[in-house]
Design a protein around this motif. Structure first.
Motif, PDB file in Angstrom:
ATOM      1  N   SER A   1       0.840  -1.187   0.000  1.00 43.02           N
ATOM      2  CA  SER A   1       0.000   0.000   0.000  1.00 43.02           C
ATOM      3  C   SER A   1       0.885   1.251   0.000  1.00 43.02           C
ATOM      4  O   SER A   1       2.105   1.166   0.117  1.00 43.02           O
ATOM      5  CB  SER A   1      -0.884   0.005   1.250  1.00 43.02           C
ATOM      6  N   ARG A   2       0.258   2.423  -0.095  1.00 39.19           N
ATOM      7  CA  ARG A   2       1.014   3.674  -0.033  1.00 39.19           C
ATOM      8  C   ARG A   2       1.740   3.795   1.310  1.00 39.19           C
ATOM      9  O   ARG A   2       2.890   4.245   1.382  1.00 39.19           O
ATOM     10  CB  ARG A   2       0.079   4.866  -0.243  1.00 39.19           C
ATOM     11  N   ALA A   3       1.092   3.368   2.398  1.00 39.10           N
ATOM     12  CA  ALA A   3       1.731   3.430   3.726  1.00 39.10           C
ATOM     13  C   ALA A   3       2.930   2.491   3.793  1.00 39.10           C
ATOM     14  O   ALA A   3       3.956   2.827   4.404  1.00 39.10           O
ATOM     15  CB  ALA A   3       0.711   3.068   4.809  1.00 39.10           C
ATOM     16  N   ASP A   4       2.809   1.311   3.182  1.00 39.55           N
ATOM     17  CA  ASP A   4       3.942   0.375   3.171  1.00 39.55           C
ATOM     18  C   ASP A   4       5.134   0.976   2.431  1.00 39.55           C
ATOM     19  O   ASP A   4       6.288   0.846   2.872  1.00 39.55           O
ATOM     20  CB  ASP A   4       3.530  -0.937   2.477  1.00 39.55           C
ATOM     21  N   ILE A   5       4.875   1.638   1.317  1.00 33.46           N
ATOM     22  CA  ILE A   5       5.958   2.229   0.516  1.00 33.46           C
ATOM     23  C   ILE A   5       6.592   3.397   1.266  1.00 33.46           C
ATOM     24  O   ILE A   5       7.822   3.583   1.231  1.00 33.46           O
ATOM     25  CB  ILE A   5       5.432   2.662  -0.858  1.00 33.46           C
ATOM     26  N   ALA A   6       5.768   4.181   1.970  1.00 34.63           N
ATOM     27  CA  ALA A   6       6.320   5.284   2.759  1.00 34.63           C
ATOM     28  C   ALA A   6       7.256   4.749   3.839  1.00 34.63           C
ATOM     29  O   ALA A   6       8.335   5.299   4.088  1.00 34.63           O
ATOM     30  CB  ALA A   6       5.191   6.087   3.392  1.00 34.63           C
ATOM     31  N   ARG A   7       6.875   3.654   4.480  1.00 34.28           N
ATOM     32  CA  ARG A   7       7.729   3.044   5.499  1.00 34.28           C
ATOM     33  C   ARG A   7       9.014   2.514   4.862  1.00 34.28           C
ATOM     34  O   ARG A   7      10.115   2.680   5.410  1.00 34.28           O
ATOM     35  CB  ARG A   7       6.988   1.910   6.197  1.00 34.28           C
ATOM     36  N   LEU A   8       8.873   1.886   3.697  1.00 31.66           N
ATOM     37  CA  LEU A   8      10.040   1.355   2.992  1.00 31.66           C
ATOM     38  C   LEU A   8      11.033   2.469   2.697  1.00 31.66           C
ATOM     39  O   LEU A   8      12.257   2.298   2.875  1.00 31.66           O
ATOM     40  CB  LEU A   8       9.595   0.685   1.688  1.00 31.66           C
ATOM     41  N   GLN A   9      10.548   3.619   2.275  1.00 33.69           N
ATOM     42  CA  GLN A   9      11.447   4.716   1.936  1.00 33.69           C
ATOM     43  C   GLN A   9      12.166   5.249   3.179  1.00 33.69           C
ATOM     44  O   GLN A   9      13.330   5.625   3.102  1.00 33.69           O
ATOM     45  CB  GLN A   9      10.668   5.824   1.228  1.00 33.69           C
ATOM     46  N   ARG A  10      11.489   5.273   4.308  1.00 35.34           N
ATOM     47  CA  ARG A  10      12.153   5.669   5.557  1.00 35.34           C
ATOM     48  C   ARG A  10      13.273   4.687   5.895  1.00 35.34           C
ATOM     49  O   ARG A  10      14.367   5.083   6.302  1.00 35.34           O
ATOM     50  CB  ARG A  10      11.132   5.736   6.689  1.00 35.34           C
ATOM     51  N   VAL A  11      12.992   3.405   5.712  1.00 31.40           N
ATOM     52  CA  VAL A  11      13.999   2.381   5.979  1.00 31.40           C
ATOM     53  C   VAL A  11      15.212   2.579   5.073  1.00 31.40           C
ATOM     54  O   VAL A  11      16.368   2.510   5.523  1.00 31.40           O
ATOM     55  CB  VAL A  11      13.412   0.972   5.772  1.00 31.40           C
ATOM     56  N   LEU A  12      14.983   2.844   3.805  1.00 34.38           N
ATOM     57  CA  LEU A  12      16.080   2.996   2.853  1.00 34.38           C
ATOM     58  C   LEU A  12      16.936   4.224   3.164  1.00 34.38           C
ATOM     59  O   LEU A  12      18.153   4.193   2.992  1.00 34.38           O
ATOM     60  CB  LEU A  12      15.532   3.079   1.427  1.00 34.38           C
ATOM     61  N   VAL A  13      16.296   5.290   3.622  1.00 30.41           N
ATOM     62  CA  VAL A  13      17.057   6.482   4.005  1.00 30.41           C
ATOM     63  C   VAL A  13      17.981   6.160   5.174  1.00 30.41           C
ATOM     64  O   VAL A  13      19.176   6.477   5.150  1.00 30.41           O
ATOM     65  CB  VAL A  13      16.104   7.635   4.376  1.00 30.41           C
ATOM     66  N   TYR A  14      17.434   5.505   6.192  1.00 32.36           N
ATOM     67  CA  TYR A  14      18.258   5.156   7.349  1.00 32.36           C
ATOM     68  C   TYR A  14      19.370   4.185   6.962  1.00 32.36           C
ATOM     69  O   TYR A  14      20.498   4.282   7.453  1.00 32.36           O
ATOM     70  CB  TYR A  14      17.400   4.531   8.448  1.00 32.36           C
ATOM     71  N   ARG A  15      19.069   3.238   6.090  1.00 31.83           N
ATOM     72  CA  ARG A  15      20.097   2.279   5.681  1.00 31.83           C
ATOM     73  C   ARG A  15      21.217   2.984   4.925  1.00 31.83           C
ATOM     74  O   ARG A  15      22.406   2.699   5.133  1.00 31.83           O
ATOM     75  CB  ARG A  15      19.496   1.173   4.800  1.00 31.83           C
ATOM     76  N   GLU A  16      20.869   3.933   4.084  1.00 34.09           N
ATOM     77  CA  GLU A  16      21.878   4.688   3.346  1.00 34.09           C
ATOM     78  C   GLU A  16      22.744   5.510   4.291  1.00 34.09           C
ATOM     79  O   GLU A  16      23.924   5.756   4.018  1.00 34.09           O
ATOM     80  CB  GLU A  16      21.199   5.605   2.323  1.00 34.09           C
ATOM     81  N   LEU A  17      22.175   5.894   5.427  1.00 39.66           N
ATOM     82  CA  LEU A  17      22.926   6.658   6.428  1.00 39.66           C
ATOM     83  C   LEU A  17      23.816   5.772   7.283  1.00 39.66           C
ATOM     84  O   LEU A  17      24.555   6.268   8.126  1.00 39.66           O
ATOM     85  CB  LEU A  17      21.961   7.437   7.326  1.00 39.66           C
ATOM     86  N   GLY A  18      23.735   4.449   7.084  1.00 38.31           N
ATOM     87  CA  GLY A  18      24.635   3.546   7.781  1.00 38.31           C
ATOM     88  C   GLY A  18      24.064   2.856   9.000  1.00 38.31           C
ATOM     89  O   GLY A  18      24.792   2.175   9.727  1.00 38.31           O
ATOM     90  N   PHE A  19      22.760   3.010   9.265  1.00 35.09           N
ATOM     91  CA  PHE A  19      22.176   2.369  10.432  1.00 35.09           C
ATOM     92  C   PHE A  19      21.975   0.873  10.177  1.00 35.09           C
ATOM     93  O   PHE A  19      21.629   0.454   9.072  1.00 35.09           O
ATOM     94  CB  PHE A  19      20.812   2.993  10.758  1.00 35.09           C
ATOM     95  N   ALA A  20      22.187   0.075  11.223  1.00 34.42           N
ATOM     96  CA  ALA A  20      21.903  -1.352  11.144  1.00 34.42           C
ATOM     97  C   ALA A  20      20.389  -1.544  11.082  1.00 34.42           C
ATOM     98  O   ALA A  20      19.620  -0.743  11.616  1.00 34.42           O
ATOM     99  CB  ALA A  20      22.479  -2.067  12.365  1.00 34.42           C
ATOM    100  N   LEU A  21      19.952  -2.638  10.447  1.00 32.56           N
ATOM    101  CA  LEU A  21      18.519  -2.860  10.258  1.00 32.56           C
ATOM    102  C   LEU A  21      17.773  -2.957  11.588  1.00 32.56           C
ATOM    103  O   LEU A  21      16.649  -2.452  11.721  1.00 32.56           O
ATOM    104  CB  LEU A  21      18.292  -4.122   9.433  1.00 32.56           C
TER     105      LEU A  21
END
Length: 285
Positions: A62-82
């Motif tokens: 859903s749109r909410a799932d994709i919004a959450r995914l994008q937050r995850v990708l931003v944090y991952r690009e910043l070097g945070f562990a999953l």
């Protein structure tokens, strides 16, 4: 190329057209720019779990799932562990905006450093005699003034004897050869600023395995050392051993704040563990 090793730039969630039924894994992977395998992994560990299924049992985002995914990708690009990303997103007591503001500061510093490197490369490309000499024009006295009271010609001689045949030494020499006196002064000021922030963190009681410490470790890795040659977390761990084992390094950090040498080494090792690196098993990469 695996999406774990590439820069992630995703469109905003509002820019992705999502039907009422949702998007399949393949559609999300294509539009967001990650692999299907990554999406499956995020689902398996409960990080981004699509809330709907098709009549055939396929995942639908859903749109909410994709919004959450994008937050995850931003944090991952910043070097945070999953695992830490999940805490940041799901814990209502975590100030996510403050974390993002801190990371933005680090990104801005990294961008500035990369711009300096671009200028250094331009200088080297324009220097016709670069292949004949990689020795900076600064005299020993000028180097002492640029690097402060900690400079000692014996350190440079010892370093060249130990590391002179390595790629890192050659890279550092090329960087130094492209630097002006003003560049050296700026580098010294920036390194002193990083040292001051590390000392203040210890005085403030910041834990070595905290997010605040990890941000300072990244700054130390990228600017204090990474300005001279390409750094990795594994190299950082190995270098940090000298902060406690070498009396000269230890004296430098202890003069800033008692206990800082051990604290910095612990913070660097904690950051490595958070990214799946065993500090006891690292090698120079």
């Amino acid at each position: 190329m695996d999406d774990a090793t590439r820069t992630t730039t995703t469109p905003a969630a509002d820019a992705i057209a999502v039907s009422d039924a949702g998007l399949t894994v393949g559609e999300v992977a294509r539009r967001v720019g990650v692999s299907v395998r990554t999406l499956h992994h995020f689902d398996d560990i409960g990080l981004v779990v699509p809330q709907a299924r098709s009549w055939a049992g396929y995942r639908l985002y859903s749109r909410a799932d994709i919004a959450r995914l994008q937050r995850v990708l931003v944090y991952r690009e910043l070097g945070f562990a999953l695992a830490r990303i999940r805490e940041l997103i799901d814990d209502p007591d975590v100030d996510e905006r403050a974390h993002l503001a801190s990371q933005r500061e680090l990104l801005a510093a990294r961008i500035a450093r990369l711009q300096q490197m671009v200028c250094a490369v331009d200088t080297m490309m324009g220097a016709h005699d670069m292949t004949k000499s990689t020795t900076p024009d600064l005299t020993p006295q000028e180097q002492a003034e640029a690097f402060g009271s900690q400079w000692d010609d014996r350190y440079a001689a010892e370093a060249e004897e130990r590391w002179g045949a390595t790629d890192e030494w050659e890279q550092a020499e090329r960087v130094k050869a492209s630097m002006s006196r003003e560049d050296f002064d700026r580098a010294r000021t920036e390194m002193e600023g990083i040292d001051a922030r590390l000392a203040q963190a210890l005085r403030d009681g910041i834990a070595p395995d905290s997010d605040e410490a990890a941000a300072l470790v990244a700054l130390h890795r990228e600017q204090a050392i990474g300005r001279w040659f390409t750094m990795t977390r594994a190299k950082h761990v190995l270098i940090a051993r000298g902060y406690t084992d070498d009396p000269r390094f230890r004296a430098h950090y202890e003069a800033l704040e008692p206990g800082l040498a051990a604290w910095l080494r612990a913070a660097i090792e904690a950051d490595a563990r958070a990214h799946g690196i065993d500090p006891e098993a690292v090698s120079w990469e």
